[in-house]
Design an enzyme around this catalytic site. Structure first.
Site, mmCIF file in Angstrom:
data_model
loop_
_atom_site.group_PDB
_atom_site.id
_atom_site.type_symbol
_atom_site.label_atom_id
_atom_site.label_comp_id
_atom_site.label_asym_id
_atom_site.label_seq_id
_atom_site.Cartn_x
_atom_site.Cartn_y
_atom_site.Cartn_z
ATOM 1 N N ASP A 105 0.794 -1.239 0.000
ATOM 2 C CA ASP A 105 0.000 0.000 0.000
ATOM 3 C C ASP A 105 0.829 1.294 0.000
ATOM 4 O OD1 ASP A 105 -2.022 -1.838 0.134
ATOM 5 O OD2 ASP A 105 -2.941 -1.075 1.964
ATOM 6 N N LYS A 136 -7.005 -4.925 -3.190
ATOM 7 C CA LYS A 136 -7.812 -5.474 -2.094
ATOM 8 C C LYS A 136 -8.757 -4.421 -1.556
ATOM 9 C CE LYS A 136 -4.172 -4.223 1.013
ATOM 10 N NZ LYS A 136 -4.926 -3.148 1.684
ATOM 11 N N CYS A 196 -2.643 -2.884 7.408
ATOM 12 C CA CYS A 196 -2.459 -3.789 6.279
ATOM 13 C C CYS A 196 -1.217 -4.655 6.407
ATOM 14 C CB CYS A 196 -2.493 -3.011 4.977
ATOM 15 S SG CYS A 196 -4.164 -2.354 4.690
HETATM 16 C C1 VGL Z 1 -5.046 0.715 5.488
HETATM 17 C C2 VGL Z 1 -6.601 1.735 6.791
HETATM 18 C C3 VGL Z 1 -7.547 1.626 5.795
HETATM 19 C C4 VGL Z 1 -3.628 0.246 5.355
HETATM 20 C C5 VGL Z 1 -5.962 0.583 4.475
HETATM 21 O O1 VGL Z 1 -3.127 0.160 4.217
HETATM 22 O O2 VGL Z 1 -3.001 -0.055 6.395
HETATM 23 N N1 VGL Z 1 -5.375 1.277 6.648
HETATM 24 N N2 VGL Z 1 -7.216 1.036 4.644
#
Ligand code: VGL
Ligand code: ZN
Length: 219
Positions: A23, A121, A166
Protein backbone atom coordinates in the site's frame (compact mmCIF):
# COMPACT_ATOMS: atom_id res chain seq x y z
CA UNK A 1 12.36 -20.02 10.85
CA UNK A 2 13.75 -22.14 8.08
CA UNK A 3 17.42 -22.97 8.13
CA UNK A 4 17.68 -21.31 4.75
CA UNK A 5 16.71 -17.99 6.26
CA UNK A 6 18.31 -18.33 9.67
CA UNK A 7 21.64 -16.97 8.49
CA UNK A 8 20.23 -13.73 7.12
CA UNK A 9 22.17 -14.22 3.97
CA UNK A 10 21.09 -13.54 0.39
CA UNK A 11 17.50 -14.01 1.46
CA UNK A 12 16.02 -11.98 -1.35
CA UNK A 13 17.84 -14.02 -3.97
CA UNK A 14 15.99 -17.12 -2.77
CA UNK A 15 13.50 -18.09 -5.50
CA UNK A 16 11.15 -19.33 -2.78
CA UNK A 17 10.97 -15.92 -1.04
CA UNK A 18 8.84 -12.91 -1.96
CA UNK A 19 8.81 -9.31 -0.76
CA UNK A 20 5.27 -7.93 -0.49
CA UNK A 21 5.33 -4.13 -0.65
CA UNK A 22 2.12 -2.99 1.01
CA UNK A 23 0.00 0.00 0.00
CA UNK A 24 2.63 2.62 -0.93
CA UNK A 25 -0.12 4.75 -2.38
CA UNK A 26 -0.58 8.51 -2.67
CA UNK A 27 -3.42 8.59 -0.11
CA UNK A 28 -1.26 6.98 2.59
CA UNK A 29 1.65 9.40 2.16
CA UNK A 30 1.85 12.91 3.61
CA UNK A 31 -0.72 15.12 1.89
CA UNK A 32 -2.95 12.14 1.15
CA UNK A 33 -6.45 11.43 2.43
CA UNK A 34 -5.25 8.94 5.08
CA UNK A 35 -1.64 10.00 5.51
CA UNK A 36 0.46 7.73 7.71
CA UNK A 37 3.01 9.68 9.81
CA UNK A 38 6.46 9.21 8.30
CA UNK A 39 4.96 7.37 5.34
CA UNK A 40 7.17 9.32 2.95
CA UNK A 41 10.22 7.60 4.48
CA UNK A 42 9.05 4.19 3.35
CA UNK A 43 9.29 4.21 -0.48
CA UNK A 44 13.10 4.60 -0.54
CA UNK A 45 13.44 1.84 2.07
CA UNK A 46 11.10 -0.45 0.15
CA UNK A 47 13.01 0.29 -3.06
CA UNK A 48 16.26 -0.78 -1.37
CA UNK A 49 14.69 -3.94 0.00
CA UNK A 50 13.04 -4.81 -3.30
CA UNK A 51 16.28 -4.44 -5.26
CA UNK A 52 17.57 -7.46 -3.34
CA UNK A 53 14.54 -9.65 -4.11
CA UNK A 54 13.96 -11.80 -7.13
CA UNK A 55 10.23 -11.92 -6.40
CA UNK A 56 8.25 -8.81 -5.48
CA UNK A 57 4.49 -8.24 -5.22
CA UNK A 58 2.90 -4.81 -4.75
CA UNK A 59 -0.45 -4.31 -3.06
CA UNK A 60 -3.00 -1.57 -3.60
CA UNK A 61 -5.89 -0.66 -1.33
CA UNK A 62 -8.62 -0.25 -3.96
CA UNK A 63 -12.07 0.65 -2.70
CA UNK A 64 -15.27 1.39 -4.59
CA UNK A 65 -16.84 4.79 -3.83
CA UNK A 66 -19.14 4.53 -0.81
CA UNK A 67 -17.10 1.66 0.67
CA UNK A 68 -18.27 0.28 4.02
CA UNK A 69 -14.97 1.35 5.68
CA UNK A 70 -15.54 5.04 4.90
CA UNK A 71 -17.03 7.16 7.71
CA UNK A 72 -18.89 9.13 5.03
CA UNK A 73 -20.90 5.99 4.23
CA UNK A 74 -22.40 5.96 7.75
CA UNK A 75 -24.48 9.06 8.58
CA UNK A 76 -23.51 10.60 11.91
CA UNK A 77 -20.17 8.76 12.10
CA UNK A 78 -16.71 10.31 12.08
CA UNK A 79 -13.35 8.95 10.92
CA UNK A 80 -11.48 6.81 13.48
CA UNK A 81 -14.67 5.72 15.28
CA UNK A 82 -15.26 1.96 15.41
CA UNK A 83 -18.59 0.41 14.49
CA UNK A 84 -19.78 -3.21 14.59
CA UNK A 85 -20.23 -4.90 11.21
CA UNK A 86 -21.33 -8.49 10.51
CA UNK A 87 -17.69 -9.62 10.27
CA UNK A 88 -16.50 -7.76 13.39
CA UNK A 89 -15.51 -4.28 14.56
CA UNK A 90 -14.59 -1.86 11.78
CA UNK A 91 -12.57 1.33 12.21
CA UNK A 92 -14.06 4.04 10.01
CA UNK A 93 -11.67 5.96 7.79
CA UNK A 94 -11.68 9.09 5.70
CA UNK A 95 -12.51 8.24 2.07
CA UNK A 96 -9.25 6.89 0.65
CA UNK A 97 -7.85 4.86 -2.24
CA UNK A 98 -11.01 5.08 -4.32
CA UNK A 99 -10.65 2.98 -7.46
CA UNK A 100 -9.17 4.94 -10.35
CA UNK A 101 -8.52 8.16 -8.40
CA UNK A 102 -5.09 9.85 -8.15
CA UNK A 103 -4.95 9.03 -4.41
CA UNK A 104 -5.17 5.32 -5.17
CA UNK A 105 -2.10 5.34 -7.42
CA UNK A 106 1.11 3.70 -6.32
CA UNK A 107 3.41 6.54 -5.24
CA UNK A 108 5.73 7.89 -7.92
CA UNK A 109 8.53 7.40 -5.37
CA UNK A 110 8.15 3.64 -5.65
CA UNK A 111 10.80 2.40 -8.06
CA UNK A 112 10.36 -1.36 -8.31
CA UNK A 113 10.15 -2.15 -12.03
CA UNK A 114 10.69 -5.87 -11.47
CA UNK A 115 7.53 -6.25 -9.32
CA UNK A 116 5.67 -9.20 -10.80
CA UNK A 117 2.12 -8.74 -9.52
CA UNK A 118 -0.04 -5.93 -8.20
CA UNK A 119 -2.82 -7.26 -6.00
CA UNK A 120 -5.79 -5.04 -5.25
CA UNK A 121 -7.81 -5.47 -2.09
CA UNK A 122 -10.83 -3.98 -0.38
CA UNK A 123 -12.65 -4.14 -3.70
CA UNK A 124 -15.96 -5.43 -2.33
CA UNK A 125 -18.42 -2.75 -1.23
CA UNK A 126 -19.37 -4.37 2.07
CA UNK A 127 -16.10 -5.89 3.35
CA UNK A 128 -12.86 -4.17 4.23
CA UNK A 129 -9.57 -5.93 3.56
CA UNK A 130 -6.50 -4.91 5.49
CA UNK A 131 -4.92 -8.26 4.77
CA UNK A 132 -3.64 -8.87 1.29
CA UNK A 133 -4.46 -12.58 1.69
CA UNK A 134 -8.00 -12.65 3.15
CA UNK A 135 -10.63 -9.95 3.45
CA UNK A 136 -11.83 -8.79 6.86
CA UNK A 137 -14.40 -11.60 7.09
CA UNK A 138 -11.22 -13.74 7.19
CA UNK A 139 -12.66 -16.17 4.64
CA UNK A 140 -12.85 -14.34 1.29
CA UNK A 141 -9.48 -14.93 -0.38
CA UNK A 142 -7.76 -12.35 -2.55
CA UNK A 143 -5.97 -15.11 -4.45
CA UNK A 144 -2.47 -14.14 -3.32
CA UNK A 145 -1.73 -17.33 -1.39
CA UNK A 146 -2.72 -19.42 -4.42
CA UNK A 147 -0.46 -17.33 -6.63
CA UNK A 148 2.48 -17.68 -4.25
CA UNK A 149 1.98 -21.43 -3.82
CA UNK A 150 1.68 -21.96 -7.57
CA UNK A 151 5.04 -20.26 -7.87
CA UNK A 152 6.66 -22.43 -5.18
CA UNK A 153 7.07 -19.54 -2.76
CA UNK A 154 7.04 -20.46 0.94
CA UNK A 155 8.61 -17.41 2.59
CA UNK A 156 7.01 -13.96 2.77
CA UNK A 157 8.68 -10.68 3.71
CA UNK A 158 6.53 -7.58 4.15
CA UNK A 159 7.27 -3.85 4.13
CA UNK A 160 5.04 -0.81 3.70
CA UNK A 161 1.98 0.87 5.21
CA UNK A 162 0.52 0.69 7.67
CA UNK A 163 2.33 -1.47 10.25
CA UNK A 164 -0.75 -1.82 12.43
CA UNK A 165 -3.33 -2.49 9.71
CA UNK A 166 -2.46 -3.79 6.28
CA UNK A 167 1.07 -4.97 7.11
CA UNK A 168 0.21 -6.76 10.36
CA UNK A 169 -3.04 -8.31 9.13
CA UNK A 170 -1.23 -9.56 6.02
CA UNK A 171 1.65 -10.91 8.10
CA UNK A 172 -0.65 -12.74 10.51
CA UNK A 173 -2.58 -14.31 7.62
CA UNK A 174 0.63 -15.32 5.83
CA UNK A 175 1.94 -17.02 8.98
CA UNK A 176 -1.41 -18.71 9.68
CA UNK A 177 -1.49 -20.09 6.17
CA UNK A 178 1.89 -21.70 6.54
CA UNK A 179 4.32 -19.18 5.04
CA UNK A 180 7.51 -18.37 6.93
CA UNK A 181 6.77 -14.72 7.57
CA UNK A 182 8.99 -11.74 8.31
CA UNK A 183 8.17 -8.05 8.67
CA UNK A 184 10.93 -5.62 7.72
CA UNK A 185 10.11 -3.52 10.75
CA UNK A 186 12.06 -0.38 9.92
CA UNK A 187 10.56 -0.27 6.41
CA UNK A 188 7.01 0.20 7.77
CA UNK A 189 5.18 3.06 9.51
CA UNK A 190 2.05 2.93 11.69
CA UNK A 191 -1.24 4.82 11.99
CA UNK A 192 -1.60 3.95 15.73
CA UNK A 193 -5.26 4.59 16.50
CA UNK A 194 -6.74 3.34 19.81
CA UNK A 195 -3.84 1.06 20.71
CA UNK A 196 -3.69 -0.52 17.27
CA UNK A 197 0.12 -0.68 17.08
CA UNK A 198 0.53 -2.51 20.41
CA UNK A 199 -2.23 -4.93 19.41
CA UNK A 200 -0.66 -5.52 16.00
CA UNK A 201 2.71 -6.31 17.58
CA UNK A 202 1.08 -8.78 19.98
CA UNK A 203 -0.96 -10.41 17.20
CA UNK A 204 2.12 -10.80 15.00
CA UNK A 205 4.18 -12.31 17.82
CA UNK A 206 1.36 -14.74 18.68
CA UNK A 207 1.13 -15.83 15.04
CA UNK A 208 4.88 -16.48 14.84
CA UNK A 209 5.69 -13.53 12.58
CA UNK A 210 9.34 -12.60 12.89
CA UNK A 211 10.83 -9.11 12.78
CA UNK A 212 13.86 -8.32 10.68
CA UNK A 213 15.68 -5.05 10.04
CA UNK A 214 16.46 -3.82 6.57
CA UNK A 215 20.23 -3.80 7.08
CA UNK A 216 20.14 -7.38 8.36
CA UNK A 217 18.04 -8.41 5.40
CA UNK A 218 20.50 -6.84 2.96
CA UNK A 219 23.64 -8.04 4.77
C1 VGL B 1 -5.05 0.72 5.49
C2 VGL B 1 -6.60 1.73 6.79
C3 VGL B 1 -7.55 1.63 5.80
C4 VGL B 1 -3.63 0.25 5.35
C5 VGL B 1 -5.96 0.58 4.48
O1 VGL B 1 -3.13 0.16 4.22
O2 VGL B 1 -3.00 -0.05 6.39
N1 VGL B 1 -5.38 1.28 6.65
N2 VGL B 1 -7.22 1.04 4.64
ZN1 ZN C 1 -8.57 1.03 3.03
Amino acid sequence: MTARHARGHRRGADPRAVLVVVDLQVDFLPGGALAVPGGNEVPPLANRAAAAFRNVVLTQDWHPAGHVSFASTHPGRAPYETIPLPYGPQVLWPDHCVQGTPGARVSAHVDIPHAQLVIRKGVHQGIDSYSTFYEADRTTPTGLSGYLRDRGIDTVYLAGLATDFCVSWSAVDAARHGFDTFVVEDACRAIDVAGSLAKARADMAAAGVQMVRLDDLLA
